[in-house]
Design a protein around this motif. Structure first.
Motif, short mmCIF file in Angstrom:
data_model
loop_
_atom_site.label_atom_id
_atom_site.label_comp_id
_atom_site.label_asym_id
_atom_site.label_seq_id
_atom_site.Cartn_x
_atom_site.Cartn_y
_atom_site.Cartn_z
N LYS A 79 62.12 48.03 28.58
CA LYS A 79 60.94 47.94 27.73
C LYS A 79 60.51 46.49 27.56
CE LYS A 79 59.11 49.60 23.32
NZ LYS A 79 59.42 50.35 22.07
N GLU A 80 61.49 45.61 27.30
CA GLU A 80 61.17 44.19 27.09
C GLU A 80 60.58 43.57 28.35
OE1 GLU A 80 63.46 40.02 25.98
OE2 GLU A 80 64.46 41.94 25.62
N ARG A 81 61.21 43.86 29.51
CA ARG A 81 60.73 43.31 30.78
C ARG A 81 59.37 43.89 31.15
NH1 ARG A 81 59.22 39.53 33.69
NH2 ARG A 81 59.22 39.87 35.95
N THR A 82 59.12 45.15 30.79
CA THR A 82 57.81 45.76 31.07
C THR A 82 56.71 45.00 30.35
OG1 THR A 82 58.75 47.96 31.45
CG2 THR A 82 56.43 47.86 30.81
N HIS A 83 56.92 44.67 29.06
CA HIS A 83 55.91 43.92 28.31
C HIS A 83 55.66 42.55 28.96
CE1 HIS A 83 56.34 46.96 25.15
NE2 HIS A 83 55.21 46.47 24.65
N GLU A 84 56.72 41.89 29.37
CA GLU A 84 56.58 40.58 30.00
C GLU A 84 55.82 40.70 31.33
OE1 GLU A 84 60.48 39.09 30.55
OE2 GLU A 84 60.85 38.70 28.41
N ARG A 85 56.19 41.72 32.11
CA ARG A 85 55.60 41.90 33.43
C ARG A 85 54.12 42.25 33.35
NH1 ARG A 85 55.22 40.25 38.41
NH2 ARG A 85 55.06 41.88 40.01
N VAL A 86 53.72 43.08 32.37
CA VAL A 86 52.30 43.43 32.21
C VAL A 86 51.49 42.18 31.88
CG1 VAL A 86 50.63 44.67 30.77
CG2 VAL A 86 52.68 45.84 31.60
N ASP A 87 52.02 41.32 31.00
CA ASP A 87 51.32 40.08 30.68
C ASP A 87 51.20 39.19 31.92
OD1 ASP A 87 51.06 40.92 28.10
OD2 ASP A 87 52.55 39.56 27.23
N GLU A 88 52.28 39.10 32.69
CA GLU A 88 52.26 38.31 33.93
C GLU A 88 51.19 38.82 34.89
OE1 GLU A 88 56.07 38.51 35.74
OE2 GLU A 88 57.12 37.53 34.09
N LEU A 89 51.17 40.14 35.08
CA LEU A 89 50.24 40.73 36.04
C LEU A 89 48.79 40.55 35.61
CD1 LEU A 89 52.29 43.96 36.76
CD2 LEU A 89 51.68 42.23 38.47
N MET A 90 48.52 40.71 34.32
CA MET A 90 47.14 40.53 33.86
C MET A 90 46.70 39.09 34.05
SD MET A 90 46.61 43.04 30.58
CE MET A 90 44.83 42.83 30.64
N GLY A 91 47.59 38.14 33.76
CA GLY A 91 47.26 36.75 34.01
C GLY A 91 47.07 36.46 35.49
N LEU A 92 47.88 37.11 36.32
CA LEU A 92 47.82 36.90 37.76
C LEU A 92 46.47 37.31 38.35
CD1 LEU A 92 49.58 36.07 40.26
CD2 LEU A 92 50.16 38.50 40.48
N VAL A 93 45.89 38.40 37.83
CA VAL A 93 44.61 38.89 38.36
C VAL A 93 43.41 38.39 37.55
CG1 VAL A 93 45.68 40.94 39.35
CG2 VAL A 93 44.70 41.07 37.04
N GLY A 94 43.64 37.43 36.66
CA GLY A 94 42.53 36.81 35.94
C GLY A 94 42.03 37.57 34.74
N LEU A 95 42.89 38.36 34.10
CA LEU A 95 42.52 39.09 32.89
C LEU A 95 43.30 38.53 31.70
CD1 LEU A 95 42.51 42.76 34.24
CD2 LEU A 95 40.51 41.33 33.78
N ASP A 96 42.74 38.65 30.51
CA ASP A 96 43.39 38.16 29.29
C ASP A 96 44.43 39.18 28.84
OD1 ASP A 96 44.14 37.20 26.83
OD2 ASP A 96 42.11 36.83 26.11
N PRO A 97 45.73 38.81 28.80
CA PRO A 97 46.76 39.75 28.35
C PRO A 97 46.52 40.29 26.95
CG PRO A 97 47.76 37.83 29.40
CD PRO A 97 46.30 37.52 29.24
N ALA A 98 45.75 39.57 26.14
CA ALA A 98 45.47 40.03 24.78
C ALA A 98 44.61 41.29 24.78
CB ALA A 98 44.77 38.93 23.98
#
Length: 640
Positions: free
Chosen positions: A481-500
């Protein structure tokens, strides 16, 4: 001096909404002379189609329309629907974007053509109407018109349906033909034929033409004059040659820079116009493009600039306070849009022979049974894919191109299905799909191959937040669960989207942002190969450029490989390293992308390349289209 066939002055259209009044069109003015073509261009939501519907009198009753639309001296905005019905078809004709919804499915093609004729000429006999309808079908290139008159719309292909719609538009020799994105959903060779047909219709009827499109290549092909719209208002207006040669408005420069060109070898990143068009509710008195403009000044936010003539060119007008400074896409000796730099990664600098093979397809074939009768007896089979072979190395993009029905999507489905093919073999990272028989090995293999679909909205579950959409594959493979939250934020930043924004639903995002969400989801499991099924065909050109740049950047940074399917050869030349041209289930040409594009050997490849419009009227109008005779290649069909 010739009088305009259509004169539009200060046309404004607004609609009520729960959020307030939507000002869809805000002060459109132009004159259109007989026999001339006007191209109206802009992104989705710019007001192009609403302008055309206002001219035709086809807007909803809730629309509030002001200004003046004079057709051959008559004011159209004062007429009721019955009066407009007498003018539509006879004086005004329209070709809509979707030919299937333009035709009534329960009536034959002949009935609908005859109706268009006799409605506006009560004295025309049924026999004469039939003969004229057959003549029209022949004129738009439909073979065996006598027999086709008795066919229904569903029996025609998309291109043939659009030909019928053009025939209906030509039926009563209108003085003005409005074509609203008439080639958007069509293959490039069909698109070229449709553009030729519209010119034929113009020549046969002497009509003026309004071409509404987002494709600057189509504008370069057909338009005498161009009107560029943004946020419901004209922001640049000029003869086509002047507009392409000396663009003065940053938005127009961005549109031209966002288009990949089939005639250019360089792989420079495209111009991606940042942001999205503004909501047309309560717009401030400022330049509506200010928030997206790379050369914005404080003065741009004080009041909205008027559309005024540029010095030395009375027919060229721009709504930009810096129009006099901008020349040929540059300002103060620098480009208005600096081209972003994407340097090749280590894999791209490694010789191809030394890279790992990610996917290998060997002698792949697929056939479908032909069934007949109540008992669905097999009477034969159609070969959808015939003995195709290719491989993809690490960090490489292979594109498969071809028209609808050529077998591109069937090839992708065979690869993604992981089912043992009826002939040949498919190997992912050296492992044959025949050895993946469900369970753990198949689940692990699926981590290495992911897909991005054509329709970004249809591919995302509207009931799930963006976080859940991207997290779904991570949860499937057992990520904490913890790594999933980190990974989603990473991926959104990677494709140019705001993780917020991960707690939002897909409908809160634009089309380009939705496709970025789809790409983020595909990257979640760190795949070695991403399959791209027409990933930018549903997007505006400005948004398409950002997605293509993103794909290029991800390939460089992550070293992933792409299997890219498309019918737009301009996009293929920009993105691909190698290309396979597919026709009727077989590869007819294969090689390095520059070799195939610069020195095509097969007549089908030459026809495809010649059909792609180039966004430069000086080049486009001097090109020769290459015809291809389909009968020269037979389709495999065996009797059972």
């Amino acid at each position: 001096m010739t009088e305009p066939v259509l004169s539009v002055r200060d046309l404004a259209v607004s609609f009520p909404s729960e959020a307030g009044r939507v000002d869809a069109v805000r002060g459109v003015s132009f004159d259109l002379l007989p026999g001339r073509s006007l191209g109206i261009v802009g992104e989705s939501g710019s007001g192009k189609s609403v302008t055309s519907l206002a001219i035709m009198g086809l807007l909803a009753e809730t629309a509030h329309v002001t200004g003046s639309v004079r057709f051959r001296g008559e004011e159209l905005l004062e007429k009721n629907d019955r009066q407009m019905s007498a003018i539509r078809g006879n004086g005004l004709a329209m070709i809509f974007q979707d030919p299937l919804t333009s035709l009534t499915p329960v009536y034959t093609i002949g009935d609908q053509l005859i109706e268009a004729l006799v409605t506006h000429d009560a004295g025309m006999s049924r026999r004469r109407a039939w003969d004229r309808a057959v003549e029209l079908l022949s004129l738009v290139g439909i073979s065996d018109p006598e027999r086709r008159m008795k066919a229904f719309p569903h029996e025609f292909s998309g291109g043939m349906r659009q030909r019928v719609v053009i025939a209906i538009a030509m039926a009563n020799n209108p003085k003005l033909i409005i074509a609203d994105e008439p080639t958007t959903a069509l293959d490039v060779t069909i698109q070229a034929q449709i553009l030729d047909l519209i010119r034929t219709a113009q020549r046969e009827t002497g009509a003026a033409v309004i071409m509404i499109t987002h494709d600057m290549g189509v504008v370069a092909n057909i338009a005498d004059d161009v009107l560029v719209m943004y946020a419901g208002k004209p922001i640049e207006q000029a003869p086509a040659l002047d507009l392409f040669d000396d663009t003065r408005m940053p938005y127009t420069i961005g549109l031209l820079g966002a288009i990949p060109r089939v005639d250019k070898r360089d792989k420079e990143p495209l111009v991606a116009i940042k942001g999205t068009p503004p909501l047309l509710i309560g717009l401030p008195d400022a330049c509506p493009f200010a928030d997206r403009c790379p050369v914005v000044l404080d003065a741009c936010r004080v009041r909205e600039p008027e559309l005024v003539a540029v010095t030395g060119s009375p027919d060229h007008r721009a709504a930009c306070i810096r129009a006099e400074e901008i020349r040929h896409g540059r300002i103060a000796d620098r480009p208005v849009y600096p081209v972003p730099e994407i340097r090749p990664g280590a894999l791209q600098l490694t010789p191809r022979a030394e890279r790992e093979t990610v996917l290998e397809v060997e002698s792949l074939s697929k056939s479908f049974p032909v069934l007949k009768g109540i008992l669905k007896r097999k009477v034969g089979e159609v070969r959808a894919i015939a003995d195709i072979s290719f491989d993809i190395k690490a960090g490489e993009t292979l594109a498969i191109v071809g028209e609808s029905g050529s077998g591109k999507t069937t090839t992708l489905l065979q690869i993604m299905d992981f089912a043992a093919p009826e002939d040949g073999d498919i190997r992912l990272l050296g492992t044959s799909v025949r050895d993946l028989r469900g369970g753990r090995r198949e689940r692990e293999a699926r981590r290495d191959i992911q897909i991005v679909f054509q329709d970004p909205m249809g591919a995302l579950d509207p009931r799930m937040t963006v976080f859940d959409i991207i997290a779904e594959p991570l949860r499937t493979i057992g990520t904490s669960k913890e790594r999933t939250h980190e990974r989603v934020d990473e991926l959104m930043g990677l494709v140019g989207l705001d993780p917020a924004h991960s707690d939002r639903f897909p409908q809160a995002f634009s089309g380009g942002q939705r496709q970025r969400i789809g790409i983020a989801r595909a990257l979640a499991t760190e795949p070695r190969l991403v399959v791209l099924d027409e990933p930018v065909s549903a997007l505006d050109v400005s948004i398409q450029a950002g997605v293509l740049n993103l794909l290029d950047e991800l390939k460089t940074r992550l070293g992933i490989s792409y299997l890219f399917v498309a019918h737009d050869l301009s996009v293929v030349r920009h993105l691909a390293d190698r290309v396979a041209v597919m026709y009727r289930g077989a590869f007819v040409e294969f090689g390095e992308v520059d070799d195939v594009f610069d020195r095509p050997q097969h007549p089908y490849t030459r026809a495809l390349l010649s059909a792609i419009p180039i966004p430069d009227p000086k080049v486009e109008r001097g090109r020769t289209r290459v015809a291809f005779d389909p009968s020269s290649i037979g389709r495999e069909h065996t009797s059972g």
